[in-house]
Scaffold this motif. Structure first.
Motif, PDB file in Angstrom:
ATOM      1  N   LEU A 290       0.886  -1.130   0.045  1.00  0.00           N
ATOM      2  CA  LEU A 290      -0.120   0.196  -0.105  1.00  0.00           C
ATOM      3  C   LEU A 290       0.954   1.170   0.118  1.00  0.00           C
ATOM      4  O   LEU A 290       0.624   2.196  -0.645  1.00  0.00           O
ATOM      5  CB  LEU A 290      -1.084   0.075   1.302  1.00  0.00           C
ATOM      6  N   GLU A 291       2.067   1.253   0.578  1.00  0.00           N
ATOM      7  CA  GLU A 291       3.023   2.450   1.008  1.00  0.00           C
ATOM      8  C   GLU A 291       3.591   2.562  -0.665  1.00  0.00           C
ATOM      9  O   GLU A 291       3.515   3.709  -1.266  1.00  0.00           O
ATOM     10  CB  GLU A 291       4.147   2.296   1.815  1.00  0.00           C
ATOM     11  N   ALA A 292       3.828   1.698  -1.448  1.00  0.00           N
ATOM     12  CA  ALA A 292       4.308   1.577  -2.599  1.00  0.00           C
ATOM     13  C   ALA A 292       3.300   2.321  -3.654  1.00  0.00           C
ATOM     14  O   ALA A 292       3.471   3.054  -4.539  1.00  0.00           O
ATOM     15  CB  ALA A 292       4.682   0.375  -3.061  1.00  0.00           C
ATOM     16  N   GLU A 293       2.187   1.580  -3.487  1.00  0.00           N
ATOM     17  CA  GLU A 293       0.987   2.233  -4.395  1.00  0.00           C
ATOM     18  C   GLU A 293       0.569   3.546  -4.144  1.00  0.00           C
ATOM     19  O   GLU A 293       0.456   4.465  -4.992  1.00  0.00           O
ATOM     20  CB  GLU A 293      -0.344   1.290  -3.823  1.00  0.00           C
ATOM     21  N   ASP A 294       0.610   4.081  -2.770  1.00  0.00           N
ATOM     22  CA  ASP A 294       0.405   5.382  -2.697  1.00  0.00           C
ATOM     23  C   ASP A 294       1.456   6.249  -2.743  1.00  0.00           C
ATOM     24  O   ASP A 294       1.422   7.614  -3.188  1.00  0.00           O
ATOM     25  CB  ASP A 294       0.035   5.614  -1.044  1.00  0.00           C
ATOM     26  N   ALA A 295       2.818   5.823  -2.922  1.00  0.00           N
ATOM     27  CA  ALA A 295       3.968   6.623  -3.279  1.00  0.00           C
ATOM     28  C   ALA A 295       3.809   6.983  -4.728  1.00  0.00           C
ATOM     29  O   ALA A 295       4.328   8.069  -5.270  1.00  0.00           O
ATOM     30  CB  ALA A 295       5.196   5.864  -2.922  1.00  0.00           C
ATOM     31  N   LEU A 296       3.211   6.038  -5.633  1.00  0.00           N
ATOM     32  CA  LEU A 296       2.892   6.337  -6.806  1.00  0.00           C
ATOM     33  C   LEU A 296       1.705   7.285  -7.322  1.00  0.00           C
ATOM     34  O   LEU A 296       1.925   7.993  -7.926  1.00  0.00           O
ATOM     35  CB  LEU A 296       2.613   4.920  -7.627  1.00  0.00           C
ATOM     36  N   TYR A 297       0.577   7.244  -6.570  1.00  0.00           N
ATOM     37  CA  TYR A 297      -0.646   7.774  -6.984  1.00  0.00           C
ATOM     38  C   TYR A 297      -0.957   8.817  -6.099  1.00  0.00           C
ATOM     39  O   TYR A 297      -1.715   9.531  -6.095  1.00  0.00           O
ATOM     40  CB  TYR A 297      -1.537   6.743  -7.188  1.00  0.00           C
ATOM     41  N   GLY A 298      -0.665   8.816  -4.576  1.00  0.00           N
ATOM     42  CA  GLY A 298      -0.751   9.478  -3.628  1.00  0.00           C
ATOM     43  C   GLY A 298      -2.259   9.823  -3.312  1.00  0.00           C
ATOM     44  O   GLY A 298      -2.946  11.000  -2.938  1.00  0.00           O
ATOM     45  N   ASP A 299      -3.282   8.868  -3.668  1.00  0.00           N
ATOM     46  CA  ASP A 299      -4.317   8.951  -3.543  1.00  0.00           C
ATOM     47  C   ASP A 299      -5.416   7.911  -2.501  1.00  0.00           C
ATOM     48  O   ASP A 299      -6.380   7.531  -2.735  1.00  0.00           O
ATOM     49  CB  ASP A 299      -5.177   8.739  -5.089  1.00  0.00           C
ATOM     50  N   LEU A 300      -4.434   7.321  -1.587  1.00  0.00           N
ATOM     51  CA  LEU A 300      -5.050   6.355  -0.538  1.00  0.00           C
ATOM     52  C   LEU A 300      -5.071   6.859   0.777  1.00  0.00           C
ATOM     53  O   LEU A 300      -3.979   7.576   1.299  1.00  0.00           O
ATOM     54  CB  LEU A 300      -4.334   5.282  -0.231  1.00  0.00           C
ATOM     55  N   VAL A 301      -6.490   7.247   1.177  1.00  0.00           N
ATOM     56  CA  VAL A 301      -6.605   7.766   2.615  1.00  0.00           C
ATOM     57  C   VAL A 301      -6.926   6.311   3.382  1.00  0.00           C
ATOM     58  O   VAL A 301      -7.735   5.733   3.235  1.00  0.00           O
ATOM     59  CB  VAL A 301      -8.088   8.661   2.454  1.00  0.00           C
ATOM     60  N   ILE A 302      -6.117   6.253   4.344  1.00  0.00           N
ATOM     61  CA  ILE A 302      -6.295   5.220   5.182  1.00  0.00           C
ATOM     62  C   ILE A 302      -6.729   5.625   6.668  1.00  0.00           C
ATOM     63  O   ILE A 302      -6.122   6.004   7.437  1.00  0.00           O
ATOM     64  CB  ILE A 302      -4.907   4.371   5.201  1.00  0.00           C
ATOM     65  N   GLY A 303      -7.843   4.984   7.228  1.00  0.00           N
ATOM     66  CA  GLY A 303      -8.378   5.082   8.268  1.00  0.00           C
ATOM     67  C   GLY A 303      -7.837   4.160   9.427  1.00  0.00           C
ATOM     68  O   GLY A 303      -6.723   3.519   9.279  1.00  0.00           O
ATOM     69  N   ARG A 304      -8.335   4.444  10.581  1.00  0.00           N
ATOM     70  CA  ARG A 304      -7.585   3.592  11.689  1.00  0.00           C
ATOM     71  C   ARG A 304      -8.664   2.479  12.260  1.00  0.00           C
ATOM     72  O   ARG A 304      -7.978   1.925  13.154  1.00  0.00           O
ATOM     73  CB  ARG A 304      -7.354   4.819  12.963  1.00  0.00           C
ATOM     74  N   SER A 305      -9.770   2.381  11.704  1.00  0.00           N
ATOM     75  CA  SER A 305     -10.333   1.123  12.126  1.00  0.00           C
ATOM     76  C   SER A 305      -9.940   0.075  11.239  1.00  0.00           C
ATOM     77  O   SER A 305      -9.714   0.152  10.122  1.00  0.00           O
ATOM     78  CB  SER A 305     -11.947   1.253  12.161  1.00  0.00           C
ATOM     79  N   PHE A 306      -9.875  -1.207  11.700  1.00  0.00           N
ATOM     80  CA  PHE A 306      -9.477  -2.375  11.061  1.00  0.00           C
ATOM     81  C   PHE A 306     -10.514  -2.493   9.700  1.00  0.00           C
ATOM     82  O   PHE A 306     -11.646  -2.448  10.175  1.00  0.00           O
ATOM     83  CB  PHE A 306      -9.263  -3.392  11.852  1.00  0.00           C
ATOM     84  N   ASP A 307      -9.748  -2.781   8.819  1.00  0.00           N
ATOM     85  CA  ASP A 307     -10.639  -3.169   7.262  1.00  0.00           C
ATOM     86  C   ASP A 307     -11.200  -4.525   7.449  1.00  0.00           C
ATOM     87  O   ASP A 307     -10.395  -5.444   7.477  1.00  0.00           O
ATOM     88  CB  ASP A 307      -9.523  -2.913   6.011  1.00  0.00           C
ATOM     89  N   SER A 308     -12.391  -4.547   7.406  1.00  0.00           N
ATOM     90  CA  SER A 308     -13.088  -5.701   7.223  1.00  0.00           C
ATOM     91  C   SER A 308     -14.412  -5.693   6.713  1.00  0.00           C
ATOM     92  O   SER A 308     -15.111  -4.588   6.931  1.00  0.00           O
ATOM     93  CB  SER A 308     -13.027  -6.677   8.761  1.00  0.00           C
ATOM     94  N   TYR A 309     -14.983  -6.671   6.279  1.00  0.00           N
ATOM     95  CA  TYR A 309     -16.334  -6.639   5.700  1.00  0.00           C
ATOM     96  C   TYR A 309     -17.497  -6.124   6.946  1.00  0.00           C
ATOM     97  O   TYR A 309     -18.161  -5.360   6.674  1.00  0.00           O
ATOM     98  CB  TYR A 309     -17.160  -7.865   5.028  1.00  0.00           C
ATOM     99  N   SER A 310     -17.219  -6.581   8.061  1.00  0.00           N
ATOM    100  CA  SER A 310     -18.113  -6.260   8.959  1.00  0.00           C
ATOM    101  C   SER A 310     -17.968  -4.588   9.676  1.00  0.00           C
ATOM    102  O   SER A 310     -18.909  -4.211  10.333  1.00  0.00           O
ATOM    103  CB  SER A 310     -18.319  -7.224  10.067  1.00  0.00           C
ATOM    104  N   ASN A 311     -16.853  -3.880   9.025  1.00  0.00           N
ATOM    105  CA  ASN A 311     -16.383  -2.931   9.629  1.00  0.00           C
ATOM    106  C   ASN A 311     -16.887  -1.867   8.367  1.00  0.00           C
ATOM    107  O   ASN A 311     -16.298  -0.565   8.492  1.00  0.00           O
ATOM    108  CB  ASN A 311     -14.872  -2.839   9.906  1.00  0.00           C
ATOM    109  N   LEU A 312     -17.515  -2.240   7.374  1.00  0.00           N
ATOM    110  CA  LEU A 312     -17.720  -1.384   6.330  1.00  0.00           C
ATOM    111  C   LEU A 312     -18.231   0.035   6.906  1.00  0.00           C
ATOM    112  O   LEU A 312     -17.955   1.109   6.341  1.00  0.00           O
ATOM    113  CB  LEU A 312     -18.802  -1.897   5.348  1.00  0.00           C
TER     114      LEU A 312
END
Ligand SMILES: *[C@@H]1O[C@H](CO)[C@@H](O)[C@H](O)[C@H]1NC(C)=O
Ligand SMILES: *[C@@H]1O[C@H](CO)[C@@H](O)[C@H](O)[C@H]1NC(C)=O
Ligand SMILES: *[C@@H]1O[C@H](CO)[C@@H](O)[C@H](O)[C@H]1NC(C)=O
Length: 383
Positions: free
Chosen positions: A186-208
């Protein structure tokens, strides 16, 4: 009532004696054991069987039923079953046969509120994605995505996401907090595009729902002056020119959510359903009108009230029902149906693509097909 008879009473007092014994043991253990490390967040649901439930319907039975039927991940985000020694010790000693309703607290302690799960803030906020806090934008598009969906994000960037090159449109992907193993990619992807906003709650389906809240929080913090926000997902095709036209013909509207509005939808009460909702999470019989999750447009004056109302509501995994339905209704927001939000898969005829605003269930290669059909200058469509 009389049918329960002496046997029931006997069993009940037997059970009470056992629980008292267990409580005593717990107490002794608690005295001897070193203090447990502090929990990072206070566990909300303190299941105190004795004083909440009538003794004749022990809580343990229903929880066992739930536990056996739904996966642990679902329990985690719905009803937390965390034994809390302190409370039960105190209360088992009180007569368990007391009138069941006498001590009923204002809020059922098994209800998990949204504030007990949501972790505010962003690991990677990218404020620069919204210059001048959105003052010169007409539209902010936030695309919820999962850490592993880099292919889907690429397809969006290479097709309709291109409209973010305009000065009046901004776009970012919103992710939950990833597993450690995903971080480097994700860091590499964001270094290329700079368009990833990453929140602090864990990513999962029940956390949508938490991801959508993270999205609203980002818009409120970093882009508060934008007039409109589109919430969409990474498997959607968005006809941005058509959407911008919609935005300009509905410009003086306030506190409104537009999309595919579903009315009189019933909560699924069978635990086998992917959309199971317990009566603790939503006690009503019918959901309030809501705009379906794949894509909905909000006036930005709706964002702050939604964020402020969310923490005190019981957590609901169905993000669209929760945000646009439960909160939308509570706040008296308008939810307006717009037929161009198909929010489903459609036969990809160029005219259908050109007339719609949002098409759902789009895979990587289909994005390019739809993109070509959108820009197809040859087909004559009625409007
Ligand atoms: C536990 O029982 C006591 C004594 O009956 C009662 O006053 C108290 O409210 C109960 N504790 C909780 C957390 O409900
Ligand atoms: C949801 O997010 C919270 C906050 O990060 C986390 O504690 C919890 O484990 C997550 N739940 C699931 C099922 O992933
Ligand atoms: C919105 O309000 C402005 C200023 O009052 C007006 O000029 C404009 O025509 C209105 N737009 C629409 C779509 O009604």
């Amino acid at each position: 009532m009389g049918a329960i008879g002496a046997g029931g009473t006997l069993r009940r007092s037997h059970a009470a004696a056992l629980t008292a014994l267990a409580a005593l043991l717990l107490l002794l253990l608690a005295r001897q054991a070193p203090a447990p490390p502090p929990r990072p967040r206070p566990a909300l649901a303190v299941p105190v069987a004795a004083d909440v439930m009538p003794p004749s319907q022990p809580l343990a039975d229903t929880t066992k039923l739930e536990a056996s039927k739904i996966e642990p991940s679902k329990i985690e985000s719905t009803v937390r079953i965390v034994p809390h020694a302190g409370t039960s010790v105190r209360n088992v000693t009180a007569a368990p046969s007391a009138a069941p309703t006498a001590a009923t607290p204002r809020r059922d302690p098994r209800v998990v509120l949204t504030r007990d799960l949501y972790v505010a803030g962003h690991e990677q906020p990218h404020p620069e994605l919204c210059p001048a806090l959105g003052a010169h934008l007409r539209l902010l598009i936030l695309v919820t995505s999962a850490p592993s969906h880099s292919i889907a994000r690429d397809a969006v960037r290479l097709t309709w996401g291109h409209y973010a090159a305009r000065r009046d449109v901004a776009l970012a992907f919103v992710l939950g907090s990833p597993q450690e193993s995903m971080r480097a990619a994700l860091e590499a992807e964001d270094a290329l595009y700079g368009d990833l906003v990453i929140g602090r709650s864990f990513d999962s389906y029940s956390n949508l729902t938490l991801k959508t809240l993270s999205m609203l929080e980002w818009a409120d913090t970093y882009c508060p002056r934008v007039p409109r926000l589109l919430k969409t997902d990474d498997d959607m095709f968005i006809n941005v020119p058509r959407l911008l036209r919609f935005v300009s013909t509905h410009e003086n509207v306030t506190r409104t959510i537009w999309g595919k509005v579903v009315r009189k939808s019933l909560p699924k009460r069978t635990m086998k359903s992917k959309y199971y909702v317990s009566p603790l999470q939503f006690p009503g019989k019918v959901f309030p009108d809501f705009a379906t999750g794949p894509a909905y447009l909000l006036t930005s004056d709706a964002i702050r009230p939604l964020l402020e109302a969310a923490p005190n509501e019981p957590y609901l995994r169905l993000e669209d029902v929760f945000i646009t339905g439960v909160l939308g209704a509570r706040l008296g927001m308008k939810r307006q149906h717009v037929a161009e939000f198909y929010n489903k898969k459609v036969a990809a005829h160029p005219c259908a693509v050109q007339r719609g605003i949002a098409i759902h269930m789009v895979q990587y290669h289909e994005q390019f097909d739809l993109w070509r059909k959108l820009l197809d200058g040859k087909t004559k469509c009625a409007s």
